[in-house]
Design a protein around this motif. Sequence first.
Motif, mmCIF file in Angstrom:
data_model
loop_
_atom_site.group_PDB
_atom_site.id
_atom_site.type_symbol
_atom_site.label_atom_id
_atom_site.label_comp_id
_atom_site.label_asym_id
_atom_site.label_seq_id
_atom_site.Cartn_x
_atom_site.Cartn_y
_atom_site.Cartn_z
ATOM 1 N N GLU A 130 0.676 -1.254 0.040
ATOM 2 C CA GLU A 130 0.062 -0.004 -0.057
ATOM 3 C C GLU A 130 0.986 1.105 -0.078
ATOM 4 O O GLU A 130 0.629 2.201 -0.362
ATOM 5 N N GLY A 131 1.947 1.142 0.500
ATOM 6 C CA GLY A 131 2.900 2.303 0.594
ATOM 7 C C GLY A 131 3.426 2.730 -0.632
ATOM 8 O O GLY A 131 3.850 4.121 -0.568
ATOM 9 N N LYS A 132 3.371 2.101 -1.727
ATOM 10 C CA LYS A 132 3.915 2.573 -3.053
ATOM 11 C C LYS A 132 2.650 3.744 -3.471
ATOM 12 O O LYS A 132 3.209 4.425 -4.523
ATOM 13 N N ASN A 133 1.642 3.700 -2.995
ATOM 14 C CA ASN A 133 0.765 4.631 -3.447
ATOM 15 C C ASN A 133 0.755 5.925 -2.548
ATOM 16 O O ASN A 133 -0.231 6.830 -2.839
ATOM 17 N N MET A 134 1.756 6.023 -1.613
ATOM 18 C CA MET A 134 1.636 7.057 -0.576
ATOM 19 C C MET A 134 2.946 7.861 -0.801
ATOM 20 O O MET A 134 4.005 7.356 -1.009
ATOM 21 N N VAL A 135 2.833 9.152 -0.261
ATOM 22 C CA VAL A 135 4.031 10.163 -0.196
ATOM 23 C C VAL A 135 3.967 10.739 1.041
ATOM 24 O O VAL A 135 2.840 11.478 1.243
ATOM 25 N N PRO A 136 4.730 11.045 1.755
ATOM 26 C CA PRO A 136 5.032 11.630 2.944
ATOM 27 C C PRO A 136 5.279 13.346 2.809
ATOM 28 O O PRO A 136 6.135 13.486 1.924
ATOM 29 N N TYR A 137 4.316 14.072 3.196
ATOM 30 C CA TYR A 137 4.696 15.578 3.153
ATOM 31 C C TYR A 137 4.895 16.275 4.636
ATOM 32 O O TYR A 137 4.281 15.886 5.538
ATOM 33 N N PHE A 138 6.055 16.823 4.592
ATOM 34 C CA PHE A 138 6.396 17.601 5.954
ATOM 35 C C PHE A 138 5.055 18.607 6.285
ATOM 36 O O PHE A 138 4.596 19.183 5.611
ATOM 37 N N ALA A 139 4.716 18.441 7.401
ATOM 38 C CA ALA A 139 3.577 19.619 8.099
ATOM 39 C C ALA A 139 4.002 20.415 9.064
ATOM 40 O O ALA A 139 3.446 21.336 8.915
ATOM 41 N N ALA A 140 5.135 19.911 9.961
ATOM 42 C CA ALA A 140 5.725 20.815 10.803
ATOM 43 C C ALA A 140 7.011 20.455 11.367
ATOM 44 O O ALA A 140 7.488 19.259 11.214
ATOM 45 N N LYS A 163 12.591 17.251 15.783
ATOM 46 C CA LYS A 163 11.422 16.659 15.981
ATOM 47 C C LYS A 163 10.340 17.318 15.055
ATOM 48 O O LYS A 163 10.525 18.406 14.513
ATOM 49 N N PHE A 164 9.756 16.473 14.161
ATOM 50 C CA PHE A 164 8.788 16.861 13.040
ATOM 51 C C PHE A 164 7.523 16.115 13.048
ATOM 52 O O PHE A 164 7.399 14.894 13.540
ATOM 53 N N THR A 165 6.429 16.823 12.287
ATOM 54 C CA THR A 165 5.253 16.010 11.674
ATOM 55 C C THR A 165 5.214 16.011 10.379
ATOM 56 O O THR A 165 5.469 16.964 9.584
ATOM 57 N N PHE A 166 4.756 14.873 9.908
ATOM 58 C CA PHE A 166 4.403 14.768 8.421
ATOM 59 C C PHE A 166 3.094 13.959 8.364
ATOM 60 O O PHE A 166 2.679 13.484 9.005
ATOM 61 N N SER A 167 2.515 14.159 7.074
ATOM 62 C CA SER A 167 1.191 13.555 6.798
ATOM 63 C C SER A 167 1.600 12.631 5.703
ATOM 64 O O SER A 167 2.475 13.116 4.624
ATOM 65 N N ILE A 168 0.836 11.611 5.710
ATOM 66 C CA ILE A 168 0.899 10.562 4.451
ATOM 67 C C ILE A 168 -0.332 10.958 3.433
ATOM 68 O O ILE A 168 -1.384 10.845 4.032
ATOM 69 N N VAL A 169 -0.114 11.202 2.144
ATOM 70 C CA VAL A 169 -0.873 11.519 1.353
ATOM 71 C C VAL A 169 -0.919 10.521 0.224
ATOM 72 O O VAL A 169 0.118 9.949 -0.257
ATOM 73 N N GLU A 170 -2.007 10.152 -0.519
ATOM 74 C CA GLU A 170 -1.884 9.295 -1.650
ATOM 75 C C GLU A 170 -1.624 10.115 -2.741
ATOM 76 O O GLU A 170 -1.917 10.980 -2.971
#
Length: 145
Positions: free
Chosen positions: A80-90, A137-144
């Motif tokens: 499933e990870g192949k369809n996901m991209v991490p984006y920095f959020a904070a 320390k950081f936060t990111f979101s995983i988007v398709e």
Amino acid sequence: MLNTIEIMKRIPHRYPFLLVDRILEVNLEEKTVVGLKNVTINEAFFGGHFPGHPIVPGVMIVEGLAQALGVLVFEQYGEEGKNMVPYFAAFESVKFKAPVRPGDQMIYEAKILKQRRNIIKAEGVVKVDGKIVTQAKFTFSIVEK
């Protein structure tokens, strides 16, 4: 251990922005990853950062740490990870303790602290010769894709 080709199967980054040469360890139970980047004078950013005094830009150090973490996230999600991209959020905090120069080898050590749905909080350190050069320390979101 994963080499560059195997890393590229897991995260979308490519030259000149792929900043992880190897993944040395992935521990899914502890949610940790250890990666490696050999820094050479051929890195694209050294032409302008800084002429006569080349150091790796701090943002590139943090990006490399995040890319190593991206491999861990992919391993958690599997195919499933192949369809996901991490984006920095904070960025909650980032500290640069020493410069990184051509010839250094950065060791990325990252850990997922908390994960809720598609939001991940993480922390990590980057070491050169066993000494911490960067903490983050950081936060990111995983988007398709």
